[in-house]
Design a protein around this motif. Sequence first.
Motif, PDB file in Angstrom:
ATOM      1  N   LEU A 180      31.502  39.177  55.244  1.00 26.30           N
ATOM      2  CA  LEU A 180      32.302  40.399  55.211  1.00 26.30           C
ATOM      3  C   LEU A 180      33.746  40.098  54.826  1.00 26.30           C
ATOM      4  N   ARG A 181      34.282  39.006  55.333  1.00 22.52           N
ATOM      5  CA  ARG A 181      35.660  38.640  55.015  1.00 22.52           C
ATOM      6  C   ARG A 181      35.790  38.324  53.532  1.00 22.52           C
ATOM      7  N   LYS A 236      23.065  48.350  61.801  1.00 22.50           N
ATOM      8  CA  LYS A 236      23.168  46.919  61.551  1.00 22.50           C
ATOM      9  C   LYS A 236      24.060  46.324  62.623  1.00 22.50           C
ATOM     10  N   VAL A 237      23.581  45.299  63.242  1.00 25.19           N
ATOM     11  CA  VAL A 237      24.366  44.576  64.231  1.00 25.19           C
ATOM     12  C   VAL A 237      24.896  43.332  63.537  1.00 25.19           C
ATOM     13  N   TRP A 238      26.227  43.222  63.478  1.00 23.80           N
ATOM     14  CA  TRP A 238      26.857  42.101  62.800  1.00 23.80           C
ATOM     15  C   TRP A 238      27.017  40.950  63.780  1.00 23.80           C
ATOM     16  N   THR A 239      26.729  39.764  63.308  1.00 28.95           N
ATOM     17  CA  THR A 239      26.892  38.571  64.130  1.00 28.95           C
ATOM     18  C   THR A 239      28.061  37.757  63.596  1.00 28.95           C
ATOM     19  N   ASN A 240      28.389  36.683  64.300  1.00 29.97           N
ATOM     20  CA  ASN A 240      29.477  35.819  63.859  1.00 29.97           C
ATOM     21  C   ASN A 240      29.176  35.185  62.503  1.00 29.97           C
ATOM     22  N   ASP A 241      27.905  34.947  62.209  1.00 28.55           N
ATOM     23  CA  ASP A 241      27.530  34.367  60.921  1.00 28.55           C
ATOM     24  C   ASP A 241      27.837  35.332  59.775  1.00 28.55           C
TER      25      ASP A 241
END
Length: 170
Positions: free
Chosen positions: A46-47, A36-41
């Motif tokens: 996640l936070r 999985k590639v996490w993006t800024n969105d």
Amino acid sequence: MRTYPFPLAAILTLAIAFPSHAAEKPRPAQAAKTKKVWTNDDMDQLRARGLISTFSVAPETTAQAQAAPSEQATFTPKTEDPAWYADQAAILQAELDKREAALREAQANLAQAAEGITQPGIAMDKGNVGVTPEAGLAILEAQVHEVQSQLDELSDLARQNSIPPGVLRS
């Protein structure tokens, strides 16, 4: 004596075929594992779940900071608080005194052993600081120097933050 080359040839063929056949099959663990590639969105998601923390200022934090400026004005960093320096110095001084006492005791025991005076046994409830008494003394001396250098660093930090030197001595 008669030799039978067929069983030997069959065993060699199977030994070569099975590893190459197994290498061609995809393993279930590899097939099920996806990246999985996490993006800024995705960072906000996640936070919110508590899986990530960042050092940037969150929008709600800035709103709270603007709402209570009087609380922010009374906050002082610990490196500018003389009481913090006094507490740290007291902790380090107590540790230094304890380590110096252990060093003096080890030096006295070694001096007595050199004169032929020894203790009647070994204290099994105490840890051994070294393989030999001399190595134990070297380790104890290094521990004393370590705590002394921490006290010196604390003193330097206090001097950089304009804390009076008497605070560390009390």
